[in-house]
Design a protein around this motif. Structure first.
Motif, short mmCIF file in Angstrom:
data_model
loop_
_atom_site.label_atom_id
_atom_site.label_comp_id
_atom_site.label_asym_id
_atom_site.label_seq_id
_atom_site.Cartn_x
_atom_site.Cartn_y
_atom_site.Cartn_z
N ARG A 132 0.82 -1.22 0.00
CA ARG A 132 0.00 0.00 0.00
C ARG A 132 0.86 1.27 0.00
O ARG A 132 0.39 2.33 -0.40
N SER A 133 2.11 1.16 0.45
CA SER A 133 3.00 2.33 0.43
C SER A 133 3.58 2.57 -0.96
O SER A 133 4.18 3.62 -1.20
N VAL A 134 3.41 1.60 -1.86
CA VAL A 134 3.95 1.71 -3.21
C VAL A 134 2.84 1.83 -4.25
O VAL A 134 2.96 2.61 -5.20
N TYR A 135 1.76 1.08 -4.09
CA TYR A 135 0.71 0.98 -5.12
C TYR A 135 -0.60 1.60 -4.67
O TYR A 135 -0.92 1.63 -3.47
N GLN A 136 -1.40 2.01 -5.64
CA GLN A 136 -2.68 2.66 -5.38
C GLN A 136 -3.66 1.74 -4.66
O GLN A 136 -4.35 2.14 -3.74
N GLU A 137 -3.74 0.47 -5.11
CA GLU A 137 -4.73 -0.45 -4.52
C GLU A 137 -4.11 -1.83 -4.33
O GLU A 137 -3.36 -2.30 -5.19
N VAL A 138 -4.48 -2.48 -3.23
CA VAL A 138 -3.94 -3.81 -2.89
C VAL A 138 -5.09 -4.73 -2.48
O VAL A 138 -5.95 -4.33 -1.69
N VAL A 139 -5.08 -5.94 -3.04
CA VAL A 139 -6.07 -6.95 -2.68
C VAL A 139 -5.34 -8.25 -2.31
O VAL A 139 -4.17 -8.41 -2.62
N VAL A 140 -6.06 -9.16 -1.70
CA VAL A 140 -5.48 -10.45 -1.33
C VAL A 140 -6.14 -11.56 -2.14
O VAL A 140 -7.34 -11.50 -2.42
N LEU A 141 -5.34 -12.56 -2.52
CA LEU A 141 -5.83 -13.73 -3.24
C LEU A 141 -5.43 -14.99 -2.48
O LEU A 141 -4.42 -15.00 -1.79
N ASN A 142 -6.22 -16.05 -2.64
CA ASN A 142 -5.88 -17.34 -2.01
C ASN A 142 -4.79 -18.08 -2.76
O ASN A 142 -4.06 -18.87 -2.18
#
Length: 193
Positions: free
Chosen positions: A83-93
């Motif tokens: 999150r400190s580098v990219y606009q949006e972050v999600v998690v995947l299994n």
């Protein structure tokens, strides 16, 4: 009777000494997020329930051991670094689930592998005085093709007078060090822009 009591006491001491003391690698320190410097991309990291459930036991001091959950404990730090580098972050299994990766819209998928070591030369206290966390991360694009591999290592140390009220201090310091180095590694890699 006296021999039985002595034997029972020795067995009990061995059992107590063989227990692993729980600690946590989690930290509340968050890498700085500067909106104007963010890469305008959505990325994902991989963390399954099986990863979060992995418990590790490593040496502490005084012949004792410590136990913790490295993936669960580091998940927030990994997410905060991204999150400190990219606009949006999600998690995947799973990075192998092409449909989930496509649906997420992620430009990059980070799949971390975490290894830890700990130790202490102290014969009298059980918390580790030295802790190391090594993270290697395969980064793939949205099509599942490997883009790059990242490596970062965090080191933490704590002495008795410091960790009297925080037995996890060396581990937390290793996490903080790892987060800073991982953020630098991502920012300096031109393939991850």
């Amino acid at each position: 009777m006296r021999v039985l009591k002595t034997a029972a006491a020795l067995v009990m001491a061995a059992l107590v000494g063989a227990c692993a003391h729980p600690i946590s690698m989690s930290t509340q320190n968050v890498p700085e997020r500067v909106e104007s410097r963010l890469v305008q991309k959505k990325v994902a990291y991989v963390m399954s329930d099986a990863d979060r459930a992995k418990q590790v036991t490593t040496p502490g001091g005084g012949g004792d051991k410590v136990s913790y959950f490295p993936y669960r404990d580091l998940e927030k730090s990994i997410r905060d670094v991204l999150r400190s580098v990219y606009q949006e972050v999600v998690v995947l299994n799973s990075a192998a689930d092409a449909n989930a990766v496509k649906e997420s819209g992620a430009s990059f998928v980070f799949t971390p592998e975490i290894k830890t070591t700990s130790s202490s030369p102290s014969p009298f206290t059980w918390p580790p005085t030295v802790f190391t966390t090594d993270l290697s991360c395969v980064v793939t694009n949205g099509s599942g093709v490997e883009v790059t591999k990242l490596r970062a290592s965090g080191n933490g140390a704590a002495e008795f007078n410091e960790f009297k009220s925080d037995f996890s201090l060396a581990a937390r310091r290793a996490t903080d060090d790892l987060a800073k180095k991982l953020a630098q590694e991502i920012r300096s890699n031109g393939q991850l822009r």
